[in-house]
Design a protein around this motif. Structure first.
Motif, PDB file in Angstrom:
ATOM      1  N   THR A 183       0.836  -1.203   0.000  1.00 14.88           N
ATOM      2  CA  THR A 183       0.000   0.000   0.000  1.00 14.88           C
ATOM      3  C   THR A 183       0.871   1.254   0.000  1.00 14.88           C
ATOM      4  N   GLU A 184       0.599   2.144  -0.932  1.00 14.40           N
ATOM      5  CA  GLU A 184       1.302   3.431  -0.966  1.00 14.40           C
ATOM      6  C   GLU A 184       0.597   4.353   0.028  1.00 14.40           C
ATOM      7  N   VAL A 185       1.328   4.834   1.016  1.00 12.05           N
ATOM      8  CA  VAL A 185       0.713   5.685   2.038  1.00 12.05           C
ATOM      9  C   VAL A 185       1.061   7.145   1.744  1.00 12.05           C
ATOM     10  N   VAL A 186       0.022   7.964   1.656  1.00 12.38           N
ATOM     11  CA  VAL A 186       0.221   9.380   1.326  1.00 12.38           C
ATOM     12  C   VAL A 186      -0.272  10.220   2.492  1.00 12.38           C
ATOM     13  N   ASP A 187       0.640  10.956   3.113  1.00 11.28           N
ATOM     14  CA  ASP A 187       0.271  11.812   4.241  1.00 11.28           C
ATOM     15  C   ASP A 187      -0.264  13.137   3.687  1.00 11.28           C
ATOM     16  N   ILE A 188      -1.534  13.432   3.980  1.00 12.18           N
ATOM     17  CA  ILE A 188      -2.116  14.687   3.473  1.00 12.18           C
ATOM     18  C   ILE A 188      -2.491  15.619   4.628  1.00 12.18           C
ATOM     19  N   THR A 189      -1.715  15.552   5.686  1.00 11.35           N
ATOM     20  CA  THR A 189      -1.971  16.420   6.832  1.00 11.35           C
ATOM     21  C   THR A 189      -2.051  17.889   6.393  1.00 11.35           C
ATOM     22  N   GLY A 190      -3.088  18.557   6.843  1.00 11.65           N
ATOM     23  CA  GLY A 190      -3.263  19.982   6.517  1.00 11.65           C
ATOM     24  C   GLY A 190      -3.901  20.214   5.160  1.00 11.65           C
ATOM     25  N   LYS A 191      -4.068  19.143   4.392  1.00  8.28           N
ATOM     26  CA  LYS A 191      -4.606  19.269   3.035  1.00  8.28           C
ATOM     27  C   LYS A 191      -6.046  18.753   2.990  1.00  8.28           C
ATOM     28  N   ILE A 192      -6.683  18.955   1.853  1.00 10.11           N
ATOM     29  CA  ILE A 192      -8.086  18.547   1.702  1.00 10.11           C
ATOM     30  C   ILE A 192      -8.183  17.523   0.576  1.00 10.11           C
ATOM     31  N   LEU A 193      -8.832  16.406   0.861  1.00 15.07           N
ATOM     32  CA  LEU A 193      -9.099  15.406  -0.174  1.00 15.07           C
ATOM     33  C   LEU A 193     -10.560  15.554  -0.596  1.00 15.07           C
ATOM     34  N   ALA A 194     -10.765  15.847  -1.874  1.00 19.23           N
ATOM     35  CA  ALA A 194     -12.111  16.114  -2.385  1.00 19.23           C
ATOM     36  C   ALA A 194     -12.363  15.232  -3.604  1.00 19.23           C
ATOM     37  N   PRO A 195     -13.633  15.025  -3.946  1.00 14.07           N
ATOM     38  CA  PRO A 195     -13.898  14.310  -5.191  1.00 14.07           C
ATOM     39  C   PRO A 195     -13.453  15.149  -6.385  1.00 14.07           C
ATOM     40  N   GLY A 196     -13.068  14.502  -7.488  1.00 11.88           N
ATOM     41  CA  GLY A 196     -12.728  15.229  -8.708  1.00 11.88           C
ATOM     42  C   GLY A 196     -13.963  15.927  -9.252  1.00 11.88           C
ATOM     43  N   GLN A 197     -13.730  16.998  -9.984  1.00 12.73           N
ATOM     44  CA  GLN A 197     -14.850  17.741 -10.557  1.00 12.73           C
ATOM     45  C   GLN A 197     -15.289  17.108 -11.875  1.00 12.73           C
ATOM     46  N   VAL A 198     -16.567  17.289 -12.170  1.00 14.29           N
ATOM     47  CA  VAL A 198     -17.142  16.714 -13.380  1.00 14.29           C
ATOM     48  C   VAL A 198     -17.538  17.855 -14.318  1.00 14.29           C
ATOM     49  N   ASN A 199     -16.950  17.834 -15.501  1.00 15.12           N
ATOM     50  CA  ASN A 199     -17.265  18.837 -16.525  1.00 15.12           C
ATOM     51  C   ASN A 199     -18.265  18.219 -17.497  1.00 15.12           C
ATOM     52  N   THR A 200     -19.485  18.708 -17.509  1.00 15.01           N
ATOM     53  CA  THR A 200     -20.527  18.058 -18.312  1.00 15.01           C
ATOM     54  C   THR A 200     -20.715  18.675 -19.698  1.00 15.01           C
TER      55      THR A 200
ATOM     56  N   THR B 114     -19.613  18.399  -8.580  1.00 17.46           N
ATOM     57  CA  THR B 114     -19.085  17.047  -8.396  1.00 17.46           C
ATOM     58  C   THR B 114     -20.201  16.005  -8.555  1.00 17.46           C
ATOM     59  N   ARG B 115     -20.959  15.806  -7.501  1.00 15.08           N
ATOM     60  CA  ARG B 115     -22.014  14.789  -7.446  1.00 15.08           C
ATOM     61  C   ARG B 115     -23.036  14.932  -8.597  1.00 15.08           C
ATOM     62  N   HIS B 116     -23.478  16.176  -8.856  1.00 14.28           N
ATOM     63  CA  HIS B 116     -24.496  16.354  -9.896  1.00 14.28           C
ATOM     64  C   HIS B 116     -23.987  15.937 -11.273  1.00 14.28           C
ATOM     65  N   GLY B 117     -22.691  16.136 -11.509  1.00 15.52           N
ATOM     66  CA  GLY B 117     -22.128  15.696 -12.782  1.00 15.52           C
ATOM     67  C   GLY B 117     -22.264  14.185 -12.921  1.00 15.52           C
ATOM     68  N   GLY B 118     -22.010  13.482 -11.822  1.00 14.53           N
ATOM     69  CA  GLY B 118     -22.195  12.038 -11.817  1.00 14.53           C
ATOM     70  C   GLY B 118     -23.658  11.679 -12.066  1.00 14.53           C
ATOM     71  N   LEU B 119     -24.553  12.404 -11.408  1.00 19.52           N
ATOM     72  CA  LEU B 119     -25.980  12.103 -11.563  1.00 19.52           C
ATOM     73  C   LEU B 119     -26.454  12.386 -12.990  1.00 19.52           C
ATOM     74  N   ALA B 120     -25.888  13.416 -13.625  1.00 18.39           N
ATOM     75  CA  ALA B 120     -26.261  13.729 -15.013  1.00 18.39           C
ATOM     76  C   ALA B 120     -25.958  12.539 -15.912  1.00 18.39           C
ATOM     77  N   LEU B 121     -24.906  11.799 -15.564  1.00 22.11           N
ATOM     78  CA  LEU B 121     -24.511  10.618 -16.331  1.00 22.11           C
ATOM     79  C   LEU B 121     -25.117   9.344 -15.737  1.00 22.11           C
ATOM     80  N   ARG B 122     -25.987   9.520 -14.740  1.00 18.50           N
ATOM     81  CA  ARG B 122     -26.598   8.405 -13.984  1.00 18.50           C
ATOM     82  C   ARG B 122     -25.524   7.488 -13.415  1.00 18.50           C
ATOM     83  N   ARG B 123     -24.495   8.134 -12.895  1.00 16.67           N
ATOM     84  CA  ARG B 123     -23.404   7.396 -12.276  1.00 16.67           C
ATOM     85  C   ARG B 123     -23.292   7.861 -10.823  1.00 16.67           C
ATOM     86  N   SER B 124     -23.977   7.106  -9.943  1.00 18.07           N
ATOM     87  CA  SER B 124     -23.960   7.497  -8.535  1.00 18.07           C
ATOM     88  C   SER B 124     -22.602   7.210  -7.897  1.00 18.07           C
ATOM     89  N   ASP B 125     -21.684   6.587  -8.668  1.00 19.64           N
ATOM     90  CA  ASP B 125     -20.348   6.306  -8.127  1.00 19.64           C
ATOM     91  C   ASP B 125     -19.328   7.351  -8.579  1.00 19.64           C
TER      92      ASP B 125
END
Ligand SMILES: *[C@@H]1O[C@H](CO)[C@@H](O)[C@H](O)[C@H]1NC(C)=O
Ligand SMILES: *[C@@H]1O[C@H](CO)[C@@H](O)[C@H](O)[C@H]1NC(C)=O
Ligand SMILES: *[C@@H]1O[C@H](CO)[C@@H](O)[C@H](O)[C@H]1NC(C)=O
Ligand SMILES: *[C@@H]1O[C@H](CO)[C@@H](O)[C@H](O)[C@H]1NC(C)=O
Ligand SMILES: *[C@@H]1O[C@H](CO)[C@@H](O)[C@H](O)[C@H]1NC(C)=O
Ligand SMILES: *[C@@H]1O[C@H](CO)[C@@H](O)[C@H](O)[C@H]1NC(C)=O
Ligand SMILES: *[C@@H]1O[C@H](CO)[C@@H](O)[C@H](O)[C@H]1NC(C)=O
Ligand SMILES: *[C@@H]1O[C@H](CO)[C@@H](O)[C@H](O)[C@H]1NC(C)=O
Ligand SMILES: *[C@@H]1O[C@H](CO)[C@@H](O)[C@H](O)[C@H]1NC(C)=O
Length: 516
Positions: A69-86, A375-386
């Protein structure tokens, strides 16, 4: 493969080796699909196995990791979902900066799919498409719905598809069906149907993050029903993930409206439609979108830049995602679009109160709403809840925002507000698509070939720009009518930004050196 992974592989015969990645110590913007809301986890962990998120955990929760497992320390940082460009047209990158003060009426005569048909070779399409997508992923976009209207020949179609595949980004590459009669040989819909069949049957594109969809802009008014049926049958045969269309009603007359889809008997298709812009959408059209679960792609910067505008889009945000459109004229990232949209919506709704000579009591739109639309709505536009969420089982399409070292994010408390209102794309430290690094340590992973690729793109762009600069375009002006609707062309007031004589609009400016 590392030696320790190999040993696991050897002790468990027949099991495909999983690659895994653990982000720990950062703030996670996760999604709770029970409450349909964002869930901020501080000092949390996200474990990625292959292309999916396996675990999302708070501090101290036990996480099973292996030696590999590659361990990535992101202390102080923010992990967010990628953005969806529709909504996007990747191939147009080579026109960059040439349309800085263009209008939609001029656009069609100069930069659009019909005008540009003879200008770009398959090589130009390939490098433009790849450059456009790399620019997007650099800014934190992980999914792109590309309305691919560079389909001027079998070869240009394949070039744009191949560039999308090679980008590694999750591209929904939507083949545009349109009659190209501006070049010889003409490239017409029947040949395109056959070409689509070839491309979509080609196994070599499977296994990449790219999927093939369909784009079509002639659902209405006055559709050719036989042609529409041929395209829908093809879409159903190939189970395409999405059909997208430009929808500009009102004075524009390029309707492709929900009502048109209803009249054609295709609005109940199991395939999602994404209506880009939906300018001048009607109230009943909005109801149709809700009933049949189709989405609008709001492209705030485009609709401001060109003037299609978005008079009612603020009322359909429950069925809307965010898009970019023609990134050669402005930003290619969804962060900028989202911020523009949030503030434009606020201004509009405050304005309604002020128009009544009253004082607004509350803020009409929140950063959480804006973030979910990006983010999420872009997925929903494609009917991809994942897609567009951080949750167990979702695709590992992730962005690390360097909220620790960014001067503009310093002092943040709410990570959603920090991204939506304070970050810039320069704060995107890392991007993953399908659990694979696309950007790491602030550099595109494509860096290895990007230097050479950059030269290849610049050569193509110089060729195209030189030709275009020497070409003057005819387009309807005041006194003419707009062909799509028959309505008159009206004069736009240009602003005056200069004291005294002159307006400062065009004028002359000194270019010291043509080199970049
Ligand atoms: C974060 O959580 C870990 C346990 O998962 C703990 O060891 C560490 O002290 C925590 N850090 C902070 C800043 O609370
Ligand atoms: C993991 O690594 C440790 C220390 O390097 C080693 O002792 C152990 O045997 C390894 N485990 C496996 C399953 O490879
Ligand atoms: C393409 O051309 C054919 C033949 O002229 C015509 O029937 C069809 O409606 C056209 N389709 C579009 C989208 O313009
Ligand atoms: C394009 O591909 C289609 C489908 O294979 C084929 O019928 C057509 O002849 C090709 N066009 C050219 C110019 O090769
Ligand atoms: C399938 O795609 C590969 C890779 O782009 C290409 O080399 C090949 O010619 C394609 N085959 C067909 C039948 O289109
Ligand atoms: C959609 O509705 C039409 C009638 O308008 C019907 O013929 C068709 O089977 C329906 N399709 C689906 C996928 O439900
Ligand atoms: C919530 O997510 C889980 C895991 O991804 C999934 O199994 C479940 O169906 C989702 N529920 C809803 C309501 O989407
Ligand atoms: C501004 O325009 C007026 C009218 O054309 C002219 O008389 C005047 O000299 C101009 N002033 C300057 C500073 O150019
Ligand atoms: C846009 O501005 C440039 C100068 O920056 C000018 O040369 C060009 O004609 C303008 N284009 C339009 C459509 O007004």
């Amino acid at each position: 493969m590392r030696p320790n992974q190999l040993s696991i592989f050897l002790t468990v015969p027949g099991l495909t080796l999983a690659s895994s990645l653990l982000f720990k110590g950062g703030t996670i913007i996760a999604f709770d699909n029970q409450t349909e809301s964002l869930q901020v986890i501080r000092n949390g962990s996200v474990l990625v196995t292959d292309d999916r998120i396996e675990t999302v955990a708070g501090p101290g929760a036990p996480i099973h990791i292996t030696n590999g497992t590659e361990v990535v320390d992101i202390t102080g940082k923010i992990l967010a979902p990628g953005q969806v460009n529709t909504h996007f047209h990747g191939w147009q990158t080579a026109f960059k900066t040439l349309g800085s003060n263009t209008s939609l009426v001029e656009y069609f005569s100069r930069y659009g799919e019909f005008a540009a048909a003879g200008l770009l070779s398959p090589e130009d399409v390939y490098v433009g498409q790849l450059a456009g997508i790399l620019e997007s992923v650099n800014g934190g976009v992980t999914t792109v719905l590309d309305h691919a209207h560079h389909t001027w020949s079998n070869a240009t179609a394949e070039a744009g598809l191949q560039a999308s595949v090679d980008s590694g980004v999750r591209v929904f590459w939507a083949y545009a069906f349109h009659n190209i009669t501006t070049i010889t040989p003409n490239f017409l819909v029947p040949e395109q149907l056959a070409n689509f069949r070839d491309l979509a049957s080609n196994a070599s594109f499977r296994g990449s993050a790219t999927e093939i969809g369909i784009a079509y802009d002639s659902f209405g008014p006055s559709p050719n029903v036989a042609e529409v049926n041929a395209i829908i049958s093809l879409a159903e045969e190939f189970k395409v993930p999405v059909i997208t269309t430009h929808s500009l009603q009102g004075p524009w007359g390029i309707d492709n409206s929900p009502e048109d889809l209803l009249n054609l008997g295709i609005i109940n298709s199991t395939i999602p439609f994404v209506l880009s812009h939906a300018s001048f959408l009607t109230a009943s059209g909005a109801q149709l979108l809700r009933t049949f679960n189709h989405y609008v792609s709001i492209t705030p910067e485009s609709e401001s830049h060109y003037g299609h505008t978005h008079p009612h889009s603020h009322l359909i945000q429950d069925q809307a995602a965010i898009g970019v459109d023609t990134h050669f004229t402005f930003s290619s990232d969804i962060l900028t679009q989202t911020r523009l949209w949030l503030q434009a919506t606020r201004r509009r709704l405050y304005g309604e109160v002020l128009e009544r000579w009253q004082v607004p009591d509350n803020n009409p739109m929140s950063v959480n709403q804006a973030f979910l639309m990006a983010t999420r709505h872009g997925g929903l536009a494609l009917r991809r809840s994942d897609l567009g969420i951080i949750a167990p089982g979702a695709k590992a399409d992730l962005v690390v925002w360097n909220a620790r070292d960014s001067p503009s994010m310093l002092g943040w408390n709410d990570p959603v507000a920090a991204i939506v209102l304070h970050a810039s794309v320069g704060d995107v430290e890392a991007v993953l698509v399908d659990g694979k690094w696309q950007k790491k340590g602030g550099r595109l992973v494509a860096e290895g070939y990007y230097t050479a690729f950059r030269e290849r793109f610049l050569a193509s762009a110089a060729r195209i720009q030189n030709k275009l600069i020497q070409t003057s375009s005819e387009f309807p002006r005041v006194g003419d009518v707009w062909p799509a609707s028959g309505l008159p062309i009206g004069d736009t007031l240009t602003v005056d930004t200069l004291r005294g004589n002159g307006t400062g609009y065009g004028g002359t400016f000194l270019v010291v050196d043509g080199a970049q």
